[in-house]
Design an enzyme around this catalytic site. Structure first.
Site, PDB file in Angstrom:
ATOM      1  N   SER A 144      42.631  38.284  25.647  1.00 28.54           N
ATOM      2  CA  SER A 144      41.917  37.255  26.422  1.00 28.54           C
ATOM      3  C   SER A 144      40.961  36.557  25.479  1.00 28.54           C
ATOM      4  O   SER A 144      40.511  37.141  24.477  1.00 28.54           O
ATOM      5  CB  SER A 144      41.118  37.906  27.549  1.00 28.54           C
ATOM      6  OG  SER A 144      40.174  36.996  28.081  1.00 28.54           O
ATOM      7  N   TYR A 157      35.385  44.406  30.468  1.00 29.22           N
ATOM      8  CA  TYR A 157      36.591  43.620  30.167  1.00 29.22           C
ATOM      9  C   TYR A 157      36.515  43.082  28.732  1.00 29.22           C
ATOM     10  O   TYR A 157      37.451  43.236  27.939  1.00 29.22           O
ATOM     11  CB  TYR A 157      36.694  42.469  31.175  1.00 29.22           C
ATOM     12  CG  TYR A 157      37.909  41.591  31.028  1.00 29.22           C
ATOM     13  CD1 TYR A 157      39.152  42.005  31.483  1.00 29.22           C
ATOM     14  CD2 TYR A 157      37.813  40.315  30.462  1.00 29.22           C
ATOM     15  CE1 TYR A 157      40.272  41.194  31.369  1.00 29.22           C
ATOM     16  CE2 TYR A 157      38.919  39.487  30.346  1.00 29.22           C
ATOM     17  CZ  TYR A 157      40.152  39.931  30.799  1.00 29.22           C
ATOM     18  OH  TYR A 157      41.247  39.118  30.681  1.00 29.22           O
ATOM     19  N   LYS A 161      39.120  44.350  25.816  1.00 30.44           N
ATOM     20  CA  LYS A 161      40.063  43.348  25.297  1.00 30.44           C
ATOM     21  C   LYS A 161      39.841  43.122  23.799  1.00 30.44           C
ATOM     22  O   LYS A 161      40.788  42.890  23.041  1.00 30.44           O
ATOM     23  CB  LYS A 161      39.933  42.036  26.077  1.00 30.44           C
ATOM     24  CG  LYS A 161      40.488  42.097  27.506  1.00 30.44           C
ATOM     25  CD  LYS A 161      42.010  42.227  27.521  1.00 30.44           C
ATOM     26  CE  LYS A 161      42.593  42.059  28.920  1.00 30.44           C
ATOM     27  NZ  LYS A 161      44.040  42.003  28.951  1.00 30.44           N
TER      28      LYS A 161
HETATM   29  P1  NDP Z   1      47.390  39.290  37.909  1.00 31.87           P
HETATM   30  O1  NDP Z   1      46.326  40.069  38.594  1.00 31.87           O
HETATM   31  O2  NDP Z   1      47.894  38.046  38.524  1.00 31.87           O
HETATM   32  O3  NDP Z   1      48.633  40.253  37.619  1.00 31.87           O
HETATM   33  C1  NDP Z   1      48.430  41.494  37.023  1.00 31.87           C
HETATM   34  C2  NDP Z   1      49.761  42.197  36.905  1.00 31.87           C
HETATM   35  O4  NDP Z   1      49.515  43.481  36.318  1.00 31.87           O
HETATM   36  C3  NDP Z   1      50.416  42.461  38.230  1.00 31.87           C
HETATM   37  O5  NDP Z   1      51.810  42.507  38.073  1.00 31.87           O
HETATM   38  C4  NDP Z   1      49.883  43.848  38.593  1.00 31.87           C
HETATM   39  O6  NDP Z   1      50.753  44.463  39.548  1.00 31.87           O
HETATM   40  C5  NDP Z   1      49.916  44.508  37.220  1.00 31.87           C
HETATM   41  N1  NDP Z   1      48.983  45.603  37.042  1.00 31.87           N
HETATM   42  C6  NDP Z   1      47.643  45.604  37.193  1.00 31.87           C
HETATM   43  N2  NDP Z   1      47.141  46.821  36.961  1.00 31.87           N
HETATM   44  C7  NDP Z   1      48.201  47.606  36.636  1.00 31.87           C
HETATM   45  C8  NDP Z   1      48.328  48.971  36.282  1.00 31.87           C
HETATM   46  N3  NDP Z   1      47.271  49.782  36.234  1.00 31.87           N
HETATM   47  N4  NDP Z   1      49.560  49.452  36.006  1.00 31.87           N
HETATM   48  C9  NDP Z   1      50.641  48.650  36.074  1.00 31.87           C
HETATM   49  N5  NDP Z   1      50.569  47.345  36.380  1.00 31.87           N
HETATM   50  C10 NDP Z   1      49.366  46.843  36.666  1.00 31.87           C
HETATM   51  O7  NDP Z   1      46.819  39.029  36.438  1.00 31.87           O
HETATM   52  P2  NDP Z   1      47.016  37.771  35.460  1.00 31.87           P
HETATM   53  O8  NDP Z   1      48.411  37.319  35.476  1.00 31.87           O
HETATM   54  O9  NDP Z   1      45.913  36.838  35.729  1.00 31.87           O
HETATM   55  O10 NDP Z   1      46.657  38.469  34.069  1.00 31.87           O
HETATM   56  C11 NDP Z   1      47.632  39.081  33.260  1.00 31.87           C
HETATM   57  C12 NDP Z   1      46.972  39.431  31.951  1.00 31.87           C
HETATM   58  O11 NDP Z   1      46.439  38.252  31.360  1.00 31.87           O
HETATM   59  C13 NDP Z   1      45.792  40.412  32.092  1.00 31.87           C
HETATM   60  O12 NDP Z   1      45.811  41.347  31.043  1.00 31.87           O
HETATM   61  C14 NDP Z   1      44.580  39.499  31.976  1.00 31.87           C
HETATM   62  O13 NDP Z   1      43.450  40.186  31.457  1.00 31.87           O
HETATM   63  C15 NDP Z   1      45.089  38.442  31.003  1.00 31.87           C
HETATM   64  N6  NDP Z   1      44.375  37.181  31.100  1.00 31.87           N
HETATM   65  C16 NDP Z   1      44.372  36.460  32.272  1.00 31.87           C
HETATM   66  C17 NDP Z   1      43.695  35.246  32.332  1.00 31.87           C
HETATM   67  C18 NDP Z   1      43.671  34.403  33.576  1.00 31.87           C
HETATM   68  O14 NDP Z   1      42.904  33.412  33.618  1.00 31.87           O
HETATM   69  N7  NDP Z   1      44.457  34.688  34.608  1.00 31.87           N
HETATM   70  C19 NDP Z   1      42.964  34.737  31.170  1.00 31.87           C
HETATM   71  C20 NDP Z   1      43.031  35.578  30.002  1.00 31.87           C
HETATM   72  C21 NDP Z   1      43.729  36.746  29.975  1.00 31.87           C
HETATM   73  P3  NDP Z   1      50.266  45.663  40.512  1.00 31.87           P
HETATM   74  O15 NDP Z   1      48.948  45.243  41.087  1.00 31.87           O
HETATM   75  O16 NDP Z   1      51.366  45.803  41.518  1.00 31.87           O
HETATM   76  O17 NDP Z   1      50.135  46.852  39.622  1.00 31.87           O
END
Ligand code: NDP
Length: 264
Positions: A144, A157, A161
């Site tokens: 991130s 976070y 990260k």
């Molecule tokens: P979402 O919350 O939309 O999606 C997260 C995904 O990860 C889901 O599929 C969720 O499914 C899964 N997940 C979460 N925790 C676990 C776990 N413990 N084990 C297995 N799967 C898990 O997140 P984003 O798409 O927004 O973010 C994805 C990545 O990008 C993250 O690492 C985030 O830090 C990073 N990011 C996002 C930004 C943004 O603005 N959106 C900016 C910068 C970085 P389920 O809940 O079913 O497990």
């Protein structure tokens, strides 16, 4: 541009929604078979069915919590049983936090350390040997912009990260002799369903709309004054996985609409 990754196998953690799902779509559109992992099995299977139908690729779903070692072991075994191994690993599962350092208990630090750092260490240890058997591979860690430029409300976070980014660099040095390219991506604001949900919750019962809230966040943080779409984010991942990016090694690539305020 031919990306040269047709019939490769990619494992994507957190591949059921948001950025991970957009990467799944992007790779499947290139003919890549998928292993998707997330906790919610139902959402995972719904999206897997859509991906199979849309792109004609094979999609294995493995429900599990990547912050747990046993669930990662299960992900590795299931991938081996279905595909014999994998060529691409995207460590994407992760989530934001909200705390102060003075008040957050050890358990919370541990939980985020396990999710953002140990998950990437464990998947790398499990999948890299399988990539070596196939002659090489690609590992991408989704960190991130907060790894380099912290947001004040989420120190856990930011710290975890940042650790993931350093892990990316160290792993890259260790694996490039085995023809495994390891890189990281630092995204800025990406408009996922989670952000939309937050905007809805924070504006409920006020005279502001969710769109007003999101625009304020974009105006405040990103020079481009808008969020990226998940697809815009996914395009960079797909490129970095591809045969067009074979000199990309050990770097972290920013895609942030001008959010990073220093030259890096
Ligand atoms: P979402 O919350 O939309 O999606 C997260 C995904 O990860 C889901 O599929 C969720 O499914 C899964 N997940 C979460 N925790 C676990 C776990 N413990 N084990 C297995 N799967 C898990 O997140 P984003 O798409 O927004 O973010 C994805 C990545 O990008 C993250 O690492 C985030 O830090 C990073 N990011 C996002 C930004 C943004 O603005 N959106 C900016 C910068 C970085 P389920 O809940 O079913 O497990």
């Amino acid at each position: 541009m031919d990306l040269g990754i047709k019939d490769k196998v990619a494992v994507i953690t957190g591949g059921s929604i948001g950025i991970g799902l957009a990467i799944a779509d992007g790779l499947a559109a290139e003919g890549v078979h998928l292993v998707l992992c997330a906790r919610n099995a139902e959402r995972l299977e719904t999206e897997a069915a859509r991906l199979r139908q849309t792109y004609g690729v094979r999609v294995l779903t493995v429900s599990g919590d990547v912050s747990k070692a046993a669930d990662i072991d299960n992900l590795i075994t299931a991938t081996k049983n279905e595909f014999g191994g994998a060529d691409i690993l995207i460590n994407n599962a992760g989530t934001g936090s909200n705390e102060t350092i003075m008040e957050a208990p050890d358990e919370k630090w541990q939980q985020y350390w396990d999710l953002h750092v140990m998950a990437a260490i464990r998947t790398a240890r499990g999948f890299a040997p399988l990539m070596m058997e196939r002659g090489g591979g690609v590992i991408l860690n989704n960190a991130s912009i907060c790894a380099a430029q912290p947001l004040w409300y989420e120190p856990i976070y930011n710290v975890t990260k940042a650790a993931l980014s350093m892990f990316t660099k160290c792993l890259s040095d260790e694996l490039i002799p085995k023809n495994i390219r390891v890189n990281g991506v630092n995204l800025g604001l990406v408009l996922t369903p989670d952000w939309k949900n937050t905007a809805r919750l924070l504006t409920e019962g006020t005279d502001r709309t969710p769109e007003d809230y999101l625009q304020e966040v974009a105006d405040e943080n990103a020079t481009i004054k808008r969020f990226a779409s998940p697809q815009e984010a996914a395009d960079l991942f797909v490129f970095l996985c591809s045969e067009r990016a074979t000199y990309a090694v050990g770097s972290t690539y920013y895609l942030d609409g001008g959010m990073l305020k220093v030259v890096k």
